[in-house]
Design a protein around this motif. Structure first.
Motif, mmCIF file in Angstrom:
data_model
loop_
_atom_site.group_PDB
_atom_site.id
_atom_site.type_symbol
_atom_site.label_atom_id
_atom_site.label_comp_id
_atom_site.label_asym_id
_atom_site.label_seq_id
_atom_site.Cartn_x
_atom_site.Cartn_y
_atom_site.Cartn_z
ATOM 1 N N PHE A 191 0.825 -1.204 0.000
ATOM 2 C CA PHE A 191 0.000 0.000 0.000
ATOM 3 C C PHE A 191 0.866 1.265 0.000
ATOM 4 C CE2 PHE A 191 -2.322 3.477 1.941
ATOM 5 C CZ PHE A 191 -3.482 3.476 1.183
ATOM 6 N N HIS A 192 1.805 1.324 0.966
ATOM 7 C CA HIS A 192 2.689 2.493 1.033
ATOM 8 C C HIS A 192 3.894 2.283 0.123
ATOM 9 C CE1 HIS A 192 0.444 2.746 4.911
ATOM 10 N NE2 HIS A 192 0.393 4.012 4.570
ATOM 11 N N ARG A 193 4.506 3.372 -0.258
ATOM 12 C CA ARG A 193 5.619 3.302 -1.220
ATOM 13 C C ARG A 193 6.936 3.713 -0.566
ATOM 14 N NH1 ARG A 193 4.041 4.566 -6.789
ATOM 15 N NH2 ARG A 193 6.023 5.685 -6.927
ATOM 16 N N LEU A 194 7.995 3.326 -1.200
ATOM 17 C CA LEU A 194 9.286 3.925 -0.871
ATOM 18 C C LEU A 194 9.427 5.186 -1.718
ATOM 19 C CD1 LEU A 194 11.582 0.797 -0.484
ATOM 20 C CD2 LEU A 194 10.650 2.297 1.287
ATOM 21 N N PRO A 195 10.259 6.119 -1.273
ATOM 22 C CA PRO A 195 10.251 7.431 -1.937
ATOM 23 C C PRO A 195 10.763 7.398 -3.380
ATOM 24 C CG PRO A 195 12.009 7.303 -0.312
ATOM 25 C CD PRO A 195 11.173 6.078 -0.129
ATOM 26 N N GLY A 196 11.844 6.667 -3.616
ATOM 27 C CA GLY A 196 12.412 6.628 -4.964
ATOM 28 C C GLY A 196 12.549 8.029 -5.536
ATOM 29 N N HIS A 266 10.146 5.026 4.892
ATOM 30 C CA HIS A 266 9.070 5.787 4.263
ATOM 31 C C HIS A 266 7.750 5.037 4.327
ATOM 32 C CE1 HIS A 266 7.153 7.911 0.726
ATOM 33 N NE2 HIS A 266 7.797 8.925 1.260
ATOM 34 N N LYS A 267 7.831 3.761 4.713
ATOM 35 C CA LYS A 267 6.631 2.949 4.870
ATOM 36 C C LYS A 267 6.818 2.059 6.080
ATOM 37 C CE LYS A 267 6.331 -0.559 1.945
ATOM 38 N NZ LYS A 267 6.247 -1.290 0.660
#
Lengths: 326, 210, 732
Positions: A191-196, A266-267
């Motif tokens: 559901f949540h992402r890493l920033p990348g 980030h998640k």
């Protein structure tokens, strides 16, 4: 706050339609994070669609899973007898977050949608790629004591602030979503992402998509669980590091384990490899220490948060010991 | 024509555009469709009329009294209470849900009134510190705060008391430790915490109806 | 039939009912006709000048009356110097200079708060940026001294270096922000060009009046300041700040009353703070623990436009009997708002260093830190060479040690564990000058038997009115139920600001004296108008329970005080008295003392510190109200917990901006941080300082506390944390 229009939605469809139309429309449920951000000028929606009247507040335990409506309040879920009995890790994590007043306002869906508490995200006079893509990351080279040690990018090193989500990712939850293109399910871990390169995107929700529920499959983690939150004051503070730990024990032997951390990425950060390393081992501090070492692979610190490289594994061990000793 | 004058004209033009743009996107879209053009035109110039378009009707019960109100969507419940209804017992300490000074009860639950919009309270029952006592007779928690000196400057006190009452109702006042944890959403900079715990414990143990 | 004394009793606060019902009116709670709302626009650079201010969009936003800045208003008249030179201060709306981030540069006035706030966000400012410094340590070569802060030497400089046992250590404390719960602000209302009324958050209504007189060049009597309830101050409201001037200017410009409440983030940038400090202590002793010398050096931050100094190194000069002491203190200008005394001010900063160093020395000596302190107890003030007016420190050490269970303290660190937690005990001492200033009080006694006493002091929380009622009750023999004390109005008889732990001493003395004067007048009326009492004298008469009692030839005669007024045809008897210290201050050294004990738990692997029990003992003379006094001590302890464990305002020096300017990230202690706290009082009258014998308590409640925690943490873990706050990362 900027002026905005306000609509009360009476069905999920009406809500989705209302948000899909505008360029900059948002759902509002508890509002505890959105209004906070709007007051700071970080978010400036043109329209708010109040979804509090939608029938998404139910908490239902069936034979294979727990269904929690997206509008169930954090305090309601934490105090629910079924949750306390069958999913105590979730209850503990919820109670570790915010204050009772905020838990009485914040919803499960809203908790998932809360944005980072990074100072640079909040201060419109400093750069932040999440708030203003391309402006730079203020935290890199700045004040980054609270920031990520896992999965960060050169665009963003912010962390996700939720406690609830740490428990949900550990418990293999699924997010139920409905949107302009129909319904879909998203594994919580996705559901949540890493920033990348796109830190402005916190999660994988599409435009107009509405979280309707979270489901947790039934599990054996009813006893040997612990949610440890290390923070700068005893309550009402965000985590330096938090750990959700759950063990399924056969005598002193670990049959299965769940581990996730908050305040480090980030998640919500699931520790799958560390979990694997525990299976079949005895529940001893030594084995927990090994798992913690596994968990810390690929950790990277910045100027002010190198303490987390020590605090995180120590917290994993502490949480596992606590989970074992109950 | 002087430069001043032309500058002023262009400002005027910009102003009208802003105003029109604002009305276009405002909550009054529905109302606008039904509004005679003459009023619309006036709205561009007359702030008093324009203000009407920005407001949304909402009704709620505050301290037992039904209120029909008209508020801007961006007005928080806290600001509605303090600035429009003169219920100034509820305090603003941070405006971001980080201190608890603005704690009120909505349908019996304690919340931070600074982080919820007034328009979201349709049909809700709000209780503020002004609505806690039974006439002249103080609520047991108010009495206990006086007895145990659960305050100094008094600014966080309304929020502490509203929170303390809810803390007992929720069943979170069974030990000093539990009270300290569940009252942690109310900051007291004077540091009256120890006395507040005594007050809450006494009311809880006294068994009075809160 | 002598009634019980009121002084010393745990009387409930006289304003308690107002405070628990929401009836207490703080400045922002006032409503008035045509009230407009203001919002400040603040600088987003730390140093430089304003190039331009674009107010177009803001002025066109709904409900906006004006956007006031230096571009469209004349400088306040008081900013003009006779010699034409600019005064060294932040002259709001007088020029284009930017000294710090978050400095107010414009003020928007609108007809609702929401509109003012939104319009402020539309004001666009362009700056010409200059180099800034917000890092005190990086800028320490710019340190300087002012006339107020000369080096101090007693005996030989750096004598500690000659001692058999030596310790040298550096300590640092961050910027702390007062952060009272009430946001600062003001309502300003002009009636004509020369008459100004304000409702504001201030610790001194007379202070504000004087400051405004100077800035706006209008007479005192045309300035009315209301501040009957103040939602905490801790020092931040001891002076007029630029946001107040800005609002007053704006109110004049728009011709309507204007209200400004600043935001929590603005509380960090425009109303002062406790400055950051770096300190170095050198201390030496003989093998048996007799101090040989102390050297205490400090640098602390100030702003670039004002010199802020406080007593960081003072305690080291007189706290212990030590023949050789030298101190040095300098300030370093950085691009932040000017600091202002924060509870326990510089003494709290200094005490952290000195009392940590004493503790460190005790381990070097292998001596109990309490015993080391007692051994070096100063029976007379070694700095002033005067006897203390009173000093019960040794009793305080004993009382506190017994209460905390000091004998359970392990002599060596890391020796005691409970479960996962290391256990440690710490002690420290606090000291603050026992002051007495000049104040006036008025007494209004009516024929219904009610007494109103007035003074232009304020109450930021200690319970001033309650204490004053108790003092007046004992002085007049009138029941506290019939006495009202009024404060917070500039129209009342003159009194200083509430600060420096001096209100009971200063204003209490005036109340005491005006009550004596009132009795004299009542006696005069009785002897003049009531034949039975014509022979009454102060010697044969007393005032008890609202009666004048005279022991005459025919036995005791009594008459109620209200009857005296009625029989003398005096509807109201009004007296005003001014009271101040005499030359006793030249003969004695006067201090309040505190001793703090803390028992802490430190979690071995996460570094979490939990304070489990606190005992604080105050030697502050007579306790006027044992309930409110205990509360004040507990409050100081909570402030001390913040200083020790949680509070630090963090700057990003690249931008010169605070990175935690909110209550979520700047951690004021919450309920769960605080332990059961026992407060003990020596409660012995100081024979010299004032008629009540009260020495003051607000500061000593906090001073020294952080060291007690830090010393306990060392005792628990063997880790010495010399830079506050002691967060978990410093202990793992």
């Amino acid at each position: 706050m900027n002026p905005f229009s306000f609509v009360r939605a009476n069905s999920p469809k009406a809500a989705i339609d209302a948000v899909s139309k505008g360029d900059n429309s948002r759902f509002i449920a508890g509002g505890t994070n959105l209004l906070d951000l709007m007051k700071n000028g970080v978010m400036q929606p043109e329209k708010l669609v109040d979804i509090n009247n939608l029938p998404l507040k139910d908490i239902q335990l069936s034979k294979d899973k727990l269904h929690i409506g997206a509008l169930a309040l954090n305090s309601t879920v934490a105090a629910d007898n079924q949750v306390k009995a069958q999913f105590p890790l979730l209850s503990q994590a919820l109670l570790a977050g915010a204050s009772q007043q905020l838990r009485n306002m914040a919803t499960v869906g809203g908790n998932m949608m809360q944005r980072t508490r990074c100072s640079y995200f909040y201060d419109t006079a400093m750069p932040c790629n999440k708030r203003q893509p391309g402006s730079g990351c203020g935290a890199i080279g700045g004040v980054n004591r609270m920031h990520a040690i896992f999965g960060a990018s050169d665009k963003c090193i912010a962390v996700h602030p939720s406690d609830m989500c740490v428990a949900l990712v550990a418990l293999d939850a699924t997010v139920l979503v409905t949107g302009p293109k129909g319904e879909r399910k998203i594994p919580f871990a996705d559901f949540h992402r890493l920033p990348g390169d796109t830190p402005e995107k916190d999660n994988n929700l599409g435009k107009g998509e509405l979280i309707t529920a979270v489901e947790i499959p039934n599990n054996p983690y009813t006893k040997n669980i612990y949610y440890l939150k290390v923070r700068d004051r005893a309550s009402y503070a965000f985590a330096l590091v938090s750990v959700a730990a759950a063990l399924e024990l056969d005598g002193n032997v670990i049959k299965s384990a769940r581990l996730a951390m908050g305040g480090v990425a980030h998640k919500p950060w699931r520790l799958a490899a560390a979990e694997q390393s525990l299976i079949g081992k005895t529940a001893t501090e030594e084995n927990f220490r090994v798992a913690a070492t596994v968990a810390m692979e690929n950790a990277k610190a910045y100027e002010h948060n190198s303490f987390k490289l020590q605090l995180a594994p120590n917290s994993i061990v502490t949480a596992l010991l606590k989970a074992t000793s109950v | 024509m002087s430069q001043d004058h032309s500058e002023k004209q262009s400002e005027q033009k910009e102003f009208h555009e802003t105003r029109r743009g604002f009305l276009k996107q405002s909550t009054a879209m529905m109302a606008l469709a039904l509004t005679p053009p003459i009023v619309l035109k006036a709205a561009e110039k007359d702030e008093a009329i324009a203000a009407l378009f920005e407001k949304v009707p909402v009704s709620m019960e505050i301290n037992g009294k039904k209120q029909q109100l008209s508020v801007e969507p961006r007005t928080t419940l806290l600001d509605l209470l303090r600035e429009q209804l003169a219920l100034t017992g509820t305090k603003k300490g941070c405006d971001h849900g980080q201190c608890g000074a603005c704690t009120v009860h909505i349908n019996g639950m304690r919340v931070n009134s600074c982080l919820t919009l007034a328009v979201m309270q349709e049909g809700k029952k709000i209780t503020t510190i002004e609505g806690l006592a039974n006439g002249e007779e103080l609520h047991p928690m108010q009495q206990a705060f006086i007895k145990h000196d659960g305050f100094q400057c008094g600014y966080c006190t309304p929020g502490q008391i509203m929170s303390a009452v809810a803390c007992i109702r929720e069943g979170h006042a069974n030990s000093p430790e539990e009270i300290r944890e569940f009252m942690s959403g109310n900051i007291c900079r004077c540091g009256a915490y120890d006395n507040i715990v005594s007050a809450v414990l006494e009311v809880k143990q006294g068994g009075q109806k809160v | 039939m002598r009634q019980d004394k009121n002084v010393g009793k745990p009387l409930d606060r006289v304003d308690g009912r107002l405070k628990v019902t929401g009836g207490a009116k703080y400045f922002a709670d006032n409503h008035m006709e045509d009230l407009q709302h203001a919002c400040l626009v603040c600088s987003t650079i730390a140093s430089g000048r304003i190039k331009s201010i674009d107010t177009k969009a803001a002025l066109h936003a709904p409900g906006v009356l004006d956007v006031v800045s230096h571009l469209n208003t004349a400088p306040a008249p008081g900013y003009k110097q006779p010699d034409g030179k600019a005064r060294r201060q932040l002259r709001i709306f007088a020029d284009d200079r930017i000294y710090a981030n978050g400095q107010p540069v414009a003020i928007v006035v609108a007809n609702t708060m929401e509109r003012a706030v939104y319009a402020a966000s539309l004001v666009k400012i362009q700056y010409e940026q200059e180099v800034h410094h917000t890092d005190m340590r990086a800028n320490d070569k710019a340190a300087y001294q002012t006339d107020r802060m000369k080096d101090y030497v007693r005996g030989t400089t750096d004598a500690w270096k000659t001692a058999p046992v030596q310790l040298e250590a550096s300590y640092s404390t961050p910027i702390e922000v007062h952060n009272p719960m009430e946001l600062a602000g003001i309502i300003a209302k002009w009636d004509g060009p020369d008459n100004l009324t304000i409702w504001s958050k201030t610790q001194g209504v007379k202070n504000s009046q004087v400051a405004l007189r100077e800035i706006f060049q209008i007479p005192d009597q045309n300035i009315v300041v209301h501040s009957p309830f103040v939602g905490g101050g801790f020092g931040m409201a001891l002076r007029i700040w630029p946001h107040e001037i800005a609002t007053i200017i704006a109110a004049k410009k728009v011709g309507k009353p204007v209200k400004l409440v600043i935001s929590r983030d603005q509380m960090f940038t425009m109303v002062g703070h406790r400055p950051a400090a770096d300190q170095k202590i050198g201390i030496g002793a003989t093998q048996d623990g007799q101090l040989v010398g102390i050297t205490h050096e400090a640098i602390a931050s100030t702003s670039t436009y004002e010199d802020f100094t406080e007593a960081i190194t003072s305690m080291s000069r007189f706290m212990y009997a030590c023949p050789n002491v030298n101190t040095r203190y300098k300030i370093v200008p950085i691009n932040v708002c000017t600091p202002i005394w924060m509870r326990g001010p510089g003494e709290a900063t200094g005490a952290f260093a000195l009392e940590s160093a004493i503790d460190e020395l005790s381990y070097k000596l292998g001596m109990d830190p309490l015993a080391l302190r007692v051994k070096n107890y100063a029976a007379t003030d070694p700095e002033k060479n005067l006897p203390f007016s009173s000093n019960y420190l040794r009793e305080a050490y004993e009382m506190g040690a017994a209460k905390i269970g000091w004998n359970n303290r392990p002599a060596n660190p890391r020796a005691l564990k409970e479960g996962d937690w290391f256990v440690g005990y710490g002690v420290s001492t606090g000291v603050f000058g026992a002051h007495r200033g000049k104040a006036s009080a008025g007494a209004i006694f009516k024929s219904d038997g009610s007494l109103v006493v007035q003074s232009a002091t304020t109450d930021i929380g200690p319970g001033t009115a309650t204490a004053m009622v108790q003092i007046a009750a004992d002085a007049t023999g009138i029941s506290p139920n019939h006495i009202q004390f009024q404060l917070g109005e500039s129209t009342f008889p003159d009194a200083p600001e509430q600060g420096g732990s001096a209100t009971v001493s200063t204003v209490g003395s005036a109340v005491h004296d005006v009550c004596q004067e009132l009795k004299t007048k009542l006696l005069e009326l009785a002897t003049t108008h009531i034949p039975d009492f014509k022979n009454s004298t102060p010697e044969n008469s007393t005032f008890e329970n609202g009666y004048l009692v005279t022991a005459g030839d025919a036995g005791k005669m009594e008459i109620s005080l209200s009857d005296i007024l009625q029989k003398s045809n005096t509807p109201v008897l009004q007296v005003t008295t001014t009271s101040k210290a005499g030359d006793e201050r030249k003969k004695y050294s006067m201090y309040s003392f505190s001793v703090h004990f803390a028992k802490v738990h430190v979690h071995a692997s996460t570094g979490i510190v939990r304070i489990k029990h606190v005992v604080s003992v105050a030697d502050s003379g007579t306790i006027v109200n044992s309930k409110t006094a205990a509360s004040q001590m507990i409050g100081g302890v909570v402030g001390g917990i913040g200083m020790a464990l949680t509070e630090e305002a963090v700057l990003d020096h690249r931008y010169g901006r605070y990175a935690n300017n909110n209550f979520g990230d700047y951690h004021v202690p919450v309920h769960a941080d605080t332990p059961p706290t026992d407060i003990l009082f020596i409660n012995k009258k100081d024979p010299v300082i004032n008629p009540m014998g009260s020495k003051g308590m607000g500061e000593i409640a906090l001073i020294g506390f952080a060291a007690a925690v830090s010393n306990a943490v060392y005792n628990a873990t063997g880790k010495r944390v010399r830079d506050l706050p002691i967060t978990p990362d410093k202990l793992i």
